[in-house]
Design a protein around this motif. Structure first.
Motif, PDB file in Angstrom:
ATOM      1  N   ALA A 265      82.473 -23.756  12.513  1.00 20.89           N
ATOM      2  CA  ALA A 265      81.490 -22.727  12.164  1.00 20.89           C
ATOM      3  C   ALA A 265      80.167 -23.365  11.752  1.00 20.89           C
ATOM      4  O   ALA A 265      79.093 -22.874  12.126  1.00 20.89           O
ATOM      5  N   SER A 266      80.234 -24.456  11.013  1.00 18.40           N
ATOM      6  CA  SER A 266      79.012 -25.156  10.615  1.00 18.40           C
ATOM      7  C   SER A 266      78.259 -25.696  11.818  1.00 18.40           C
ATOM      8  O   SER A 266      77.031 -25.602  11.883  1.00 18.40           O
ATOM      9  N   VAL A 267      78.983 -26.249  12.771  1.00 16.56           N
ATOM     10  CA  VAL A 267      78.345 -26.766  13.987  1.00 16.56           C
ATOM     11  C   VAL A 267      77.611 -25.643  14.714  1.00 16.56           C
ATOM     12  O   VAL A 267      76.481 -25.826  15.179  1.00 16.56           O
ATOM     13  N   ILE A 268      78.219 -24.464  14.787  1.00 16.43           N
ATOM     14  CA  ILE A 268      77.582 -23.323  15.450  1.00 16.43           C
ATOM     15  C   ILE A 268      76.338 -22.884  14.679  1.00 16.43           C
ATOM     16  O   ILE A 268      75.280 -22.645  15.274  1.00 16.43           O
ATOM     17  N   VAL A 269      76.436 -22.800  13.368  1.00  9.61           N
ATOM     18  CA  VAL A 269      75.287 -22.405  12.542  1.00  9.61           C
ATOM     19  C   VAL A 269      74.157 -23.418  12.692  1.00  9.61           C
ATOM     20  O   VAL A 269      72.981 -23.042  12.826  1.00  9.61           O
ATOM     21  N   PHE A 270      74.481 -24.705  12.691  1.00  8.05           N
ATOM     22  CA  PHE A 270      73.451 -25.738  12.840  1.00  8.05           C
ATOM     23  C   PHE A 270      72.793 -25.665  14.217  1.00  8.05           C
ATOM     24  O   PHE A 270      71.598 -25.910  14.351  1.00  8.05           O
TER      25      PHE A 270
ATOM     26  N   ARG B  70      68.806 -25.229  14.914  1.00  7.18           N
ATOM     27  CA  ARG B  70      67.965 -26.079  15.763  1.00  7.18           C
ATOM     28  C   ARG B  70      67.225 -25.247  16.806  1.00  7.18           C
ATOM     29  O   ARG B  70      66.037 -25.474  17.060  1.00  7.18           O
ATOM     30  N   ARG B  71      67.902 -24.272  17.396  1.00  5.44           N
ATOM     31  CA  ARG B  71      67.238 -23.405  18.383  1.00  5.44           C
ATOM     32  C   ARG B  71      66.119 -22.607  17.720  1.00  5.44           C
ATOM     33  O   ARG B  71      65.043 -22.424  18.291  1.00  5.44           O
ATOM     34  N   ARG B  72      66.360 -22.126  16.514  1.00  2.00           N
ATOM     35  CA  ARG B  72      65.356 -21.355  15.779  1.00  2.00           C
ATOM     36  C   ARG B  72      64.135 -22.225  15.463  1.00  2.00           C
ATOM     37  O   ARG B  72      62.998 -21.749  15.474  1.00  2.00           O
ATOM     38  N   GLU B  73      64.352 -23.510  15.215  1.00  2.00           N
ATOM     39  CA  GLU B  73      63.245 -24.420  14.931  1.00  2.00           C
ATOM     40  C   GLU B  73      62.340 -24.574  16.154  1.00  2.00           C
ATOM     41  O   GLU B  73      61.113 -24.589  16.027  1.00  2.00           O
ATOM     42  N   PHE B  74      62.938 -24.670  17.340  1.00  2.00           N
ATOM     43  CA  PHE B  74      62.139 -24.734  18.567  1.00  2.00           C
ATOM     44  C   PHE B  74      61.319 -23.449  18.740  1.00  2.00           C
ATOM     45  O   PHE B  74      60.153 -23.494  19.140  1.00  2.00           O
ATOM     46  N   ARG B  75      61.941 -22.319  18.458  1.00  2.00           N
ATOM     47  CA  ARG B  75      61.221 -21.044  18.579  1.00  2.00           C
ATOM     48  C   ARG B  75      60.095 -20.945  17.554  1.00  2.00           C
ATOM     49  O   ARG B  75      59.018 -20.416  17.841  1.00  2.00           O
ATOM     50  N   ALA B  76      60.331 -21.468  16.347  1.00  2.00           N
ATOM     51  CA  ALA B  76      59.281 -21.464  15.330  1.00  2.00           C
ATOM     52  C   ALA B  76      58.114 -22.353  15.749  1.00  2.00           C
ATOM     53  O   ALA B  76      56.945 -22.002  15.551  1.00  2.00           O
TER      54      ALA B  76
ATOM     55  N   THR C 103      70.371 -29.980  11.132  1.00  2.00           N
ATOM     56  CA  THR C 103      69.846 -28.619  11.018  1.00  2.00           C
ATOM     57  C   THR C 103      68.509 -28.470  11.737  1.00  2.00           C
ATOM     58  O   THR C 103      68.115 -27.358  12.067  1.00  2.00           O
ATOM     59  N   HIS C 104      67.826 -29.579  11.947  1.00  2.00           N
ATOM     60  CA  HIS C 104      66.556 -29.568  12.663  1.00  2.00           C
ATOM     61  C   HIS C 104      66.658 -30.529  13.846  1.00  2.00           C
ATOM     62  O   HIS C 104      67.271 -31.591  13.718  1.00  2.00           O
ATOM     63  N   PRO C 105      66.053 -30.167  14.970  1.00  2.00           N
ATOM     64  CA  PRO C 105      66.030 -31.125  16.075  1.00  2.00           C
ATOM     65  C   PRO C 105      65.116 -32.296  15.718  1.00  2.00           C
ATOM     66  O   PRO C 105      64.211 -32.151  14.886  1.00  2.00           O
ATOM     67  N   PRO C 106      65.328 -33.454  16.339  1.00  2.00           N
ATOM     68  CA  PRO C 106      64.444 -34.589  16.070  1.00  2.00           C
ATOM     69  C   PRO C 106      62.998 -34.239  16.416  1.00  2.00           C
ATOM     70  O   PRO C 106      62.729 -33.469  17.347  1.00  2.00           O
ATOM     71  N   LEU C 107      62.078 -34.788  15.665  1.00  2.00           N
ATOM     72  CA  LEU C 107      60.659 -34.489  15.870  1.00  2.00           C
ATOM     73  C   LEU C 107      60.200 -34.856  17.280  1.00  2.00           C
ATOM     74  O   LEU C 107      59.363 -34.166  17.858  1.00  2.00           O
TER      75      LEU C 107
ATOM     76  N   ILE D 252      58.268 -32.264  19.736  1.00  2.00           N
ATOM     77  CA  ILE D 252      56.964 -32.558  20.325  1.00  2.00           C
ATOM     78  C   ILE D 252      57.045 -32.487  21.848  1.00  2.00           C
ATOM     79  O   ILE D 252      56.168 -31.891  22.498  1.00  2.00           O
ATOM     80  N   ALA D 253      58.103 -33.054  22.422  1.00  2.00           N
ATOM     81  CA  ALA D 253      58.267 -33.010  23.886  1.00  2.00           C
ATOM     82  C   ALA D 253      58.382 -31.569  24.384  1.00  2.00           C
ATOM     83  O   ALA D 253      57.830 -31.225  25.441  1.00  2.00           O
ATOM     84  N   ALA D 254      59.085 -30.724  23.650  1.00  2.00           N
ATOM     85  CA  ALA D 254      59.225 -29.329  24.052  1.00  2.00           C
ATOM     86  C   ALA D 254      57.876 -28.620  24.028  1.00  2.00           C
ATOM     87  O   ALA D 254      57.574 -27.804  24.913  1.00  2.00           O
TER      88      ALA D 254
END
Length: 129
Positions: free
Chosen positions: A47-52, A56-62, A114-118, A122-124
């Motif tokens: 469950a934690s892996v799914i939440v994380f 990470r996806r939400r961080e890209f959207r932000a 919880t956050h993708p690597p910077l 940046i690449a995204a």
């Protein structure tokens, strides 16, 4: 929601193991409790892996939303500055709780970020602009 679902499913698994495998007819035997505890640990980690992953996806959207508001170039510059400061020795202790450290994780460690690597953020943004 992930935690209550994993607790519920672990109790169901414990009940099934207790009744079907060990043939306990009344109450709960030791197999129920042992199976439930093991299932709670395993399902809690999943469950934690799914939440994380969602985090990470939400961080890209932000980042994409910030790029729309402030401009893609400004957002890229801001993330690059954050990446530069993440390498300083005093920041990881303070920023570790936020999952922002600018270091690309390897293997299983990536699942618990919880956050993708910077660099990926940046690449995204560069691909999107």
């Amino acid at each position: 929601m992930a935690s209550p679902i994993s607790i519920f499913l672990s109790r169901v698994i414990g009940h099934v193991v207790d009744r079907v495998v060990f043939k306990v007819e009344r109450g709960h035997g030791p197999a129920f409790w042992i199976t439930t505890i093991i299932a709670e640990i395993v399902l809690g980690i999943l469950a934690s892996v799914i939440v994380f992953w969602f985090s990470r996806r939400r961080e890209f959207r932000a980042d994409a939303g910030g790029a729309r508001l402030a401009g893609g170039g400004n957002m890229i510059v801001a993330l690059e500055r954050l990446r530069l400061t993440a390498g300083q020795p005093h920041l990881p202790d303070r920023m570790a709780a936020f999952g922002i450290n600018g270091v690309i994780g390897q293997g299983l460690k990536r699942l618990f970020m919880t956050h993708p690597p910077l660099e990926e953020r940046i690449a995204a943004l560069k691909r999107g602009s």
